[in-house]
Design a protein around this motif. Structure first.
Motif, short mmCIF file in Angstrom:
data_model
loop_
_atom_site.label_atom_id
_atom_site.label_comp_id
_atom_site.label_asym_id
_atom_site.label_seq_id
_atom_site.Cartn_x
_atom_site.Cartn_y
_atom_site.Cartn_z
N TYR A 151 -15.80 -22.96 11.81
CA TYR A 151 -15.22 -23.84 10.79
C TYR A 151 -15.07 -25.29 11.25
O TYR A 151 -15.03 -26.20 10.41
N ILE A 152 -15.01 -25.53 12.56
CA ILE A 152 -14.90 -26.92 13.01
C ILE A 152 -16.24 -27.49 13.44
O ILE A 152 -16.33 -28.69 13.72
N SER A 153 -17.28 -26.64 13.48
CA SER A 153 -18.59 -27.12 13.94
C SER A 153 -19.15 -28.28 13.11
O SER A 153 -19.83 -29.15 13.67
N PRO A 154 -18.94 -28.33 11.77
CA PRO A 154 -19.48 -29.48 11.02
C PRO A 154 -18.95 -30.82 11.52
O PRO A 154 -19.67 -31.81 11.53
N TRP A 155 -17.70 -30.85 11.97
CA TRP A 155 -17.15 -32.10 12.49
C TRP A 155 -17.69 -32.40 13.90
O TRP A 155 -17.94 -33.54 14.24
N LEU A 156 -17.88 -31.33 14.68
CA LEU A 156 -18.37 -31.54 16.05
C LEU A 156 -19.87 -31.84 16.09
O LEU A 156 -20.39 -32.28 17.11
N SER A 157 -20.57 -31.58 14.98
CA SER A 157 -22.01 -31.83 14.96
C SER A 157 -22.35 -33.30 15.11
O SER A 157 -23.52 -33.66 15.31
N LYS A 158 -21.34 -34.16 15.01
CA LYS A 158 -21.58 -35.59 15.22
C LYS A 158 -21.91 -35.89 16.68
O LYS A 158 -22.38 -36.98 17.01
N LEU A 159 -21.64 -34.90 17.56
CA LEU A 159 -22.05 -35.05 18.96
C LEU A 159 -23.54 -34.77 19.05
O LEU A 159 -23.97 -33.62 19.13
N HIS A 160 -24.36 -35.80 19.02
CA HIS A 160 -25.81 -35.60 18.98
C HIS A 160 -26.39 -35.21 20.33
O HIS A 160 -27.53 -34.73 20.40
N PHE A 161 -25.63 -35.41 21.40
CA PHE A 161 -26.11 -34.97 22.71
C PHE A 161 -25.80 -33.49 22.85
O PHE A 161 -24.66 -33.07 22.99
N ARG A 162 -26.83 -32.68 22.72
CA ARG A 162 -26.67 -31.24 22.59
C ARG A 162 -25.85 -30.57 23.70
O ARG A 162 -24.96 -29.75 23.42
N PRO A 163 -26.07 -30.87 24.99
CA PRO A 163 -25.24 -30.21 26.01
C PRO A 163 -23.75 -30.45 25.81
O PRO A 163 -22.94 -29.54 26.03
N ALA A 164 -23.36 -31.65 25.37
CA ALA A 164 -21.95 -31.94 25.14
C ALA A 164 -21.42 -31.11 23.97
O ALA A 164 -20.28 -30.61 24.00
N TYR A 165 -22.23 -30.96 22.93
CA TYR A 165 -21.84 -30.18 21.75
C TYR A 165 -21.64 -28.71 22.13
O TYR A 165 -20.61 -28.09 21.79
N ILE A 166 -22.61 -28.14 22.86
CA ILE A 166 -22.53 -26.73 23.25
C ILE A 166 -21.34 -26.51 24.19
O ILE A 166 -20.60 -25.52 24.04
N LEU A 167 -21.15 -27.42 25.14
CA LEU A 167 -20.04 -27.28 26.09
C LEU A 167 -18.70 -27.35 25.36
O LEU A 167 -17.78 -26.57 25.67
N THR A 168 -18.57 -28.23 24.39
CA THR A 168 -17.32 -28.35 23.63
C THR A 168 -17.02 -27.06 22.86
O THR A 168 -15.89 -26.56 22.87
N LEU A 169 -18.06 -26.51 22.20
CA LEU A 169 -17.87 -25.24 21.48
C LEU A 169 -17.49 -24.11 22.43
O LEU A 169 -16.63 -23.29 22.12
N ALA A 170 -18.14 -24.08 23.60
CA ALA A 170 -17.86 -23.03 24.57
C ALA A 170 -16.42 -23.11 25.09
O ALA A 170 -15.74 -22.08 25.25
N ILE A 171 -15.95 -24.33 25.34
CA ILE A 171 -14.57 -24.51 25.81
C ILE A 171 -13.58 -24.05 24.75
O ILE A 171 -12.60 -23.35 25.04
N ILE A 172 -13.84 -24.42 23.49
CA ILE A 172 -12.94 -24.01 22.40
C ILE A 172 -12.93 -22.49 22.25
O ILE A 172 -11.88 -21.86 22.16
N PHE A 173 -14.13 -21.91 22.24
CA PHE A 173 -14.25 -20.45 22.08
C PHE A 173 -13.57 -19.72 23.23
O PHE A 173 -12.79 -18.79 23.03
N GLY A 174 -13.86 -20.15 24.46
CA GLY A 174 -13.29 -19.48 25.62
C GLY A 174 -11.78 -19.65 25.71
O GLY A 174 -11.05 -18.70 26.03
N ALA A 175 -11.30 -20.86 25.40
CA ALA A 175 -9.86 -21.12 25.49
C ALA A 175 -9.08 -20.29 24.48
O ALA A 175 -8.04 -19.69 24.81
#
Length: 505
Positions: A151-175
């Protein structure tokens, strides 16, 4: 299996290949031929069906109530039949997360999948009378973690540098997953699944206790055996699966740049179902390596992944004509049949008949000589049969995933310890036990692994009494001499053979 292979490979030949691989490796994919009543034997067909439906939903980007209903129809029975299903579904959530974070699963499809898991969880939770373990296991927190990510991925998609986007999602999911897991367990004081983490801990450290020994001393819960890997290699299943994974991995990395920039819904995503299944296979293989019994997850998934050999876009794609591709496939089938038929013949030659006259005599005695409300205790496998056959109340049973059952079982198994007879008798009385069913074989020794018999387990669990005489020796002495004076206030009331005796508390 046919449907899974067909959807996964986009070819009916892939479905046929998956079915044959499963048939030729049946002994490594299930234990139903040895112990049909196992909970996993009832749940696993629904788990496989759920994987097939999920693969279909991801491949064709389905969404809406129909897809949710299909996923629930397989997910709920799987969760109801087997307590370990929620750990399997946790790995599924993780696999979906990987595919979603790579933009291989559209947001609408991901929402459909996570909604199905939420509904399946709550339906199962209610039908299991509020099983506390379901709340604190990793499955429920991971659902909430993935839902948040989706549900928050549409807002995070503004991170165009893919590794930063994936890492952010992983941190949120893991936390969220780990935070909720720990928070709920501590906050609610629920430790039903604590033994699972103790088992994993015992595999990599010197940690051990009575509960972990009951599991890790069994071959089913040991690390995967080399013989299993050898069998899967002999039938060509393992080589085919590895070749398929490498071929797809090469094509995927060569033709996609989603690792480096955000797709943000601007181009059509493909192969999400393949990436999901490959990650799921990695998870299943990890579980099988750690706990050999869980190879029933790994082997069928190897069969599904092997179907990629028949994928029309791999191994030359359109450059290879259909007649040539068909000829190659026939050759592959011939190789499979040649290497796999001996396993099929071996399975078909298995003939057996359950016969346990001593146990039948025990149950007849219980039916004839004890009251309907007489309470029994003993080892977990025997108690399950006592309850099923005689309908007598029992103190402990094999549902070891309940912390209360684990605590009661530890007290019951003190009958194999070196504690004073009076102390053990008091414990049995306080628990309301009327009769204890004792098998003399449970007091055997094992010079190779002394820690894996009840005597050794109790020396490890209760070192302060390790120098005392084992209760096992007292029970055996009383049974042989027909003299109850050494075990008073216990009394042997059933002793017709060298297998079972019954102690009256």
């Amino acid at each position: 299996m046919l449907l899974s292979g067909h959807i996964f490979s986009d070819s009916i030949f892939g479905g046929v290949l998956s079915v044959l691989c499963f048939a030729f490796n049946h002994s490594e994919a299930t234990r139903v031929q040895w112990t049909p009543p196992l909970r996993e034997s009832f749940a696993f067909p629904f788990i496989i069906a759920h994987i097939a439906i999920l693969t279909f939903v991801i491949k064709y980007k389905k969404c809406g109530p129909t897809s949710i209903l299909l996923l629930i129809s397989a997910g709920v029975p799987a969760l109801l039949f087997w307590q370990f299903t929620q750990f399997a579904f946790f790995t599924q959530i993780c696999s979906i997360f990987v595919a979603f974070s790579l933009d291989l699963v559209p947001v609408t499809t991901a929402k459909t999948i996570i909604h199905s898991h939420i509904l399946a969880f709550f339906i199962s939770f209610v039908m299991l009378f509020g099983n506390e373990m379901m709340i604190t296991a990793l499955y429920f927190p991971s659902i909430l973690g993935l839902a948040t990510v989706i549900y928050i991925s549409p807002w995070l998609s503004k991170l165009h540098f893919r590794p930063a986007y994936i890492l952010t999602l992983a941190i949120i999911f893991g936390a969220i997953t780990l935070g909720l897991k720990v928070g709920l367990s501590k906050g609610l004081g629920i430790e039903d699944d604590a033994h699972i983490f103790d088992i994993l801990r015992s595999k990599f450290t010197s940690f051990a206790n009575f509960h972990t020994r009951l599991y890790t001393c069994s071959a089913e819960f040991d690390f995967i055996q080399y013989a299993t890997i050898e069998k899967l290699g002999t039938t060509c299943l393992l080589p085919f699966a590895v070749i398929s994974m490498l071929a797809f991995g090469y094509e995927f990395l060569k033709n996609t740049n989603l690792f480096w920039r955000s797709n943000a819904g601007n181009e059509e995503v493909k192969n999400g179902e393949i990436v999901y299944n490959l990650v799921q296979l990695v998870c299943s293989t990890t579980m099988a390596v750690l706990i050999m019994r869980l190879k029933l997850f790994m082997t069928p998934h190897l069969c599904i992944v092997s179907a990629l050999i028949a994928h029309p876009k791999l191994f030359g794609g359109d450059k290879i004509s259909n007649p040539v591709r068909a000829s190659i496939f026939v050759g592959i089938l011939a190789l499979l049949i040649t290497r796999g038929m001996p396993n099929v013949h071996q399975q078909l030659n298995i003939k057996g008949e359950y016969s346990n006259p001593d146990q039948e005599m025990l149950f007849d005695w219980i039916q004839s000589n004890t009251k309907q409300d007489a309470v029994f205790a003993g080892t977990m496998p025997v108690m399950a049969n006592v309850k099923l056959t005689t309908l007598r109340p029992i103190i402990n049973h094999p549902h070891y995933e309940h912390v209360g059952i684990r605590e009661r079982t530890l007290k019951v198994y003190s009958m194999f310890s070196k504690k004073p007879v009076a102390e053990v008798h008091k414990t049995m009385k306080e628990m309301g036990v009327n009769y204890f069913v004792f098998q003399l074989m449970n007091c055997s020794n094992d010079e190779r692994r002394p820690e894996c018999v009840y005597r050794g387990m109790w020396d490890e669990e209760d070192p302060k009494n390790s120098a005392r005489t084992s209760l096992c020796d007292l029970w055996i002495l009383a049974a042989n001499s027909k003299d109850n004076s050494r075990i008073a206030p216990f009394k042997i009331v059933y002793n017709p053979n060298r297998n079972y005796i019954v102690l009256k508390v």
